[in-house]
Design a protein around this motif. Sequence first.
Motif, PDB file in Angstrom:
ATOM      1  N   ARG A 582       0.770  -1.231   0.093  1.00  0.00           N
ATOM      2  CA  ARG A 582       0.049  -0.081  -0.149  1.00  0.00           C
ATOM      3  C   ARG A 582       0.703   1.200   0.015  1.00  0.00           C
ATOM      4  O   ARG A 582       0.407   2.281  -0.324  1.00  0.00           O
ATOM      5  N   LEU A 583       1.999   1.390   0.584  1.00  0.00           N
ATOM      6  CA  LEU A 583       2.757   2.498   0.389  1.00  0.00           C
ATOM      7  C   LEU A 583       3.367   2.750  -0.942  1.00  0.00           C
ATOM      8  O   LEU A 583       3.912   1.892  -1.684  1.00  0.00           O
ATOM      9  N   SER A 584       3.636   3.925  -1.460  1.00  0.00           N
ATOM     10  CA  SER A 584       4.122   4.056  -2.767  1.00  0.00           C
ATOM     11  C   SER A 584       5.455   4.569  -2.556  1.00  0.00           C
ATOM     12  O   SER A 584       6.186   4.700  -1.267  1.00  0.00           O
ATOM     13  N   GLU A 587       6.318   7.536  -0.247  1.00  0.00           N
ATOM     14  CA  GLU A 587       6.078   7.514   1.138  1.00  0.00           C
ATOM     15  C   GLU A 587       6.788   6.940   2.090  1.00  0.00           C
ATOM     16  O   GLU A 587       7.497   5.690   1.734  1.00  0.00           O
ATOM     17  N   ARG A 664       7.299  12.275   0.949  1.00  0.00           N
ATOM     18  CA  ARG A 664       6.063  12.349   1.888  1.00  0.00           C
ATOM     19  C   ARG A 664       6.499  11.514   3.345  1.00  0.00           C
ATOM     20  O   ARG A 664       6.686  10.406   3.322  1.00  0.00           O
ATOM     21  N   GLY A 706      -3.096   3.354   5.525  1.00  0.00           N
ATOM     22  CA  GLY A 706      -4.636   2.970   4.994  1.00  0.00           C
ATOM     23  C   GLY A 706      -5.063   1.665   5.093  1.00  0.00           C
ATOM     24  O   GLY A 706      -5.783   1.357   4.292  1.00  0.00           O
ATOM     25  N   ASP A 892      -5.778  15.896  -3.247  1.00  0.00           N
ATOM     26  CA  ASP A 892      -4.985  15.549  -2.165  1.00  0.00           C
ATOM     27  C   ASP A 892      -4.618  16.452  -0.998  1.00  0.00           C
ATOM     28  O   ASP A 892      -4.232  17.471  -0.941  1.00  0.00           O
ATOM     29  N   ASP A 922      -5.773   9.748   7.828  1.00  0.00           N
ATOM     30  CA  ASP A 922      -5.218   9.171   6.543  1.00  0.00           C
ATOM     31  C   ASP A 922      -4.653   9.916   5.609  1.00  0.00           C
ATOM     32  O   ASP A 922      -5.158  10.513   4.884  1.00  0.00           O
ATOM     33  N   THR A 924      -3.648   9.036   2.745  1.00  0.00           N
ATOM     34  CA  THR A 924      -4.183   8.898   1.347  1.00  0.00           C
ATOM     35  C   THR A 924      -5.353   9.924   0.950  1.00  0.00           C
ATOM     36  O   THR A 924      -5.878   9.548  -0.409  1.00  0.00           O
ATOM     37  N   GLN A 926      -8.207  11.916  -0.237  1.00  0.00           N
ATOM     38  CA  GLN A 926      -8.310  12.607  -1.537  1.00  0.00           C
ATOM     39  C   GLN A 926      -9.986  13.204  -1.250  1.00  0.00           C
ATOM     40  O   GLN A 926     -10.967  12.339  -1.128  1.00  0.00           O
TER      41      GLN A 926
END
Length: 955
Positions: A582-584, A587, A664, A706, A892, A922, A924, A926
Motif C-alpha cells: 500500500r505504500l508508494s 512515502e 512524503r 491506509g 490530495d 489518513d 491518502t 482525496q
Amino acid sequence: MLSAIVFAHAWTSVLTAQSARTQSVAPLDPGRMVREITLAYEQGTELAVARQWRERLRGNDAARALLDGSLHRLAFQFADAERAYRRAAQDSAGPVGAYANAGIVTIAANRGDFVGALRNITALTTQMARAGDRAGLSEVLIAQAQLALRVVGIDSALTVLRTAERTLPDNAPTLRVRHQCASLQVAVRRGARIADSTWRRLGADAAPLGPRLRAECLFIRAQSLEAAGNAIGALAVMDTVAEWQIAARLWSGLSVTRQWQGSALVDLWLYKKARERLAEALMYAKRSGNTNAEAWAMHELGRFAQRLGASGDAARDLAIARRLFQASGDATALALATQASADGALWRGDLTVADSLYREAAPLSAVLAPLSRVGVLIARAEIARRQRDLLRSSALLDSAEVLGKASNMRFRLTDITYHRGVDDLVRGDAARAVVRLDSLLKRQNLVGPARFEVHSRLAEAFALQGRLDDGWKAFGNAKRVLDLWGAGRLQRSDKLALLQDRVFDWDRDLGFATMLARFATAGRNAEALAMAEWRRLRNREQSALQRGALAVDTKRLVGVTVSSVDTLALDPQRFIALARARLSPREAVLSFVVGAGNEPTTAFLLTRDTLQSIALSPIDSLVSAIERFNAFLQAGRVVAPLATELSRALIAPVLTHLPTGVTRLIVVPDGELHRLPFAALRHPSGEPLPFHLEVAIAPSVEDAIGSATRVARSGPNARAPRVLLVGAPRDMPLVSGTDRRWPALPGARAELQAISTQLDYTSRLDGRAATQEALAPRLAQGGALLHVATHAVADPTSFGRTGLIVQPSADDGGLLSTTTLSTLPMPFDLVVLSACSSGEGLMLAGQALHGLVSTVLDAGARGVIATRWRLDDTAIVPHMQRLYTLLLEDGDVVTALHRTRVEAMRAGVSPAIWANLDYFGDPTLQVVLQARTTSAWSRFTGNVWGWLRSIGGAD
C-alpha cells in the motif's frame, strides 16, 4: 478503597431511644414520642401519628416544639427543625430539652460540622445524665464514640464505647445491638478478623429492630468484607443495605451506600455502573442536605477520574472533597482524601509533591484509618524506587508486609510481591524478577488487568535477560489476557481504560519503552513494531469509550468506532506486508515510541521495502525544549538553536536512513511528541523540513498505510460532495468558571463567507442557528467536508472541559464537548477545525493524545486539519481560502496543506500561522469538492442563495 457511614443516622437513634425514666403521664415521654414518629416516618405514616401526639401534648409547648423539630428533621428541613429544637431546648432541666439538644447536634452532624457536634455532645451527656435518662445517655455515648472515630481516632472511640457499655439498661435490645455494631466498626477499622458466626448473631438480633438499625449494622459487615478483599461479597451485602434505606427513606445513608458501591465497582472495572452509583450518591446527598456525604461522593468521583488519567478533573473533585472534609472536621476522611491527592501527584510523576502529601497523610492514617497505611507505604516505596533508592524501597515494602499481615490484609501481599519484582528489574536482577512475577501468575485471584500487568512486566524481565523469544511470548500472553477480558465485558463502556487503569503499578506505561528498545536493539524490528501498534490501537479504542464513562449526564452510549483491526492477532509480518502493498515509493512512515523516567525513545522507519529502527534520546530531556519551541512559534519566531536541537535529536538520525525518492513523511507521534509541530523542524541541510518533505500526522501505523476499515457512510447520497460550514454563535456563552463571555469572532464569519463563495453544495450553521440540537442531525449525515470556525476549548487535564463553543440553549451552556461529540457519528472525509488549540488534548496511557482530533477521527472522519495553539481568526482567512483553492485543483489533502504552508513560508508569513496548522489522519485522503459556477446567472443565483443562507444561519 475507602468507605464511610454518615453519622446522621446514628443520631436518629438518640432521638428514638426509649426513656428509662418512669413517668406518670405517657404522652410526656419524649423518647417514646420521637421513637414513634421516626418509625412512622419509615412507614410513611408520620403525619397521622404526629396528629395523635399533638392532641396529647395540648398545652405542653416544649414537647410540641420537640415534635415539630423531629418532623422537620425527618423531612430534611434543617432550618425549621433547628428553630423548633431551640424552642424545645428551653426546657433545660427535663428530658424534652435533652432530646431537643440531641436534635440540634444531629443537624450539625448532617451539615458536616463534626467538630462542633463532638464539642456539644459532651455537654449533652451531662444534661442527659442530669435528666435521669439512662437509655438516652447510652445512646449519646455511642454516638459520641462514632464521632470520635472520625475526628479523634480509634483509641478515643474505644474509650467512650467502654463507658457506654456500663450505662446500658438491662432491658434495651436496641441499644445493645447498636453498641455491638459500633464496637465492631472500631474492630474493622483496626483490621481485626471477625468470625462469620458473630455477624450472623448480630443480624438475627438486629432483624426485629427496624430497617434503620439493620442497615447500619449490615453496612459495617460490608466494610469488613471489603477490608478482607472480598469486594463482590461486600457489594451483594450493600444491595440489601440500599433496599432497607430506600424503604425507610434514609436518603443521606443511601448516599453513602451508593458512593461506597461506586468506589467498589470502579475497582471491579464496571465503569458504567460505577458512574451511575456515584451520580446517585451526589443526588441523595444534596436531597438530604448532608454535606459530608456530598464530600465523599466528590472524593470518589475524583478517584475515578484519577484512575482514568484525567488529572484536572481528579484534582478539581478532590480539592472540593478536601475542603468539605476540612470544614466538617472529619479527620478520617481528610486523611484518605490527602492520600488520594498524593496518589494523583504520583500518577503525574510529581514525586516531591507526592512524597510531601504521603508524609502528611501517614500520621493521620495511623490514628484514624490504619488499614490505609499499607497503601501509603507501597506508594512511598514507589517514590523511592523512582529516585533509585532501592534500599529504602525495600525497607518500606518490608514495613508494608508486616502491617498487612498484622491487619489481616493478606490480599495486599500480592501488591507487595509485584513491587518487589519491579525493584528487581530496576536493579537489573531479571532472574529474581522472573521468579517473583511468575509466582503471581499461579494465584487464581489475579484476573484481567492485574494479570496483564504481571505478564507485561514479565516480558520486560525476559527482554532484560536477552530471552527475546520468551519476552515475545509473555507479551502475547499479556495482550491475550486483556483482549479476552475486554471481550467478556457485558457493557461496552466497561471495556474502557484497560491500558489506562492500573491495579498494581504506578507506571501507567509498564516500562513498555524499555522492553521495546531491547527488541529493536537486537534487530527484532518487526516484532517490536507489532507490539507498539497493538498497544497504540488498543489504547485508541479504549480512549474512544473513555469519554462516555466520565459523563454523568450523557444519555447515549458511544456510538461509533472509527476503525476495526484484528487486535487478537499479533503478527510481526503484518505491517511489512501491508507497507509493501500500500505504500508508494514516495512515502515513508516514521513511528515513535517514548517512555518516561529516562526510558529510551525508539523510532521505526517503515517504507515500501524496508523497516528500520533508530535509538534516540529519552523524551525527558526534550520536553522543556518542545514547550519553549512552541511558545516561540506561537509568538511568531523560529528560534534556530531550538529548531536545530530538536531536529538533531528526532529527525536527523532518521533522515539519514530515508531512501532516495521519498517526498512524503507520515509521522506517528507518541507521548509529548504529539505536541511537537514537526513541520517547523529543520532538514539536515539546514533548510526548513517542508522545503524537502510533505509532513502529515497519523494516529497509528495502521492509519498511515491506509489499512483500517472505516465506518460506512450513511444515507442514500452519502458520497455526494456535500459541505457543511459551522460558525461562531451569535450569543457567546460564559467562559467556564468566570463571569466573562467568550469574545466575538468577526474573522470567523468572514472565513465562512469566503469559503461559501468558493465551494458549491454548501450548507451553513452559524449565529443563533449553531446550536447542539441543530448540529447533531447534520453531523450525522456526514459529507465531503466539515469546516468549523469558532472557539475551541482544549483542556490538557480534563475529559469534560474540551469541546467547541456553540450557541447556548436552555439545555446546555454552549459547550459541545468531546463527550457529546463521541455519541454522534461524523462520517466526513475531511474536518477542518479552524479554532484555537483544536489539536490539543489530554495525554493518556499508551502515550495517546485525547482531544477534539481523536474524537472526530473516532466518530468517522477520515482526516482532520487542526491547530496547535491560539489562532488569529482574521489572519487565517486568506490561508484557508488558498487551501480550498488548491483542494479544488487537486483533492490530495496532504499536498494541498503542504503547498499552503510552503507558500506562506516563502512569503514571510508568521510561523504562528503556517506552523499552527497540521493534518491528522489518513494520508491518502482525496477530497472531491466542486467550485461555484462562473456564469453570470449562476453567480447571481448563487449569491442570492448564499445571502439567504447567511440570513437564516447567522441571526
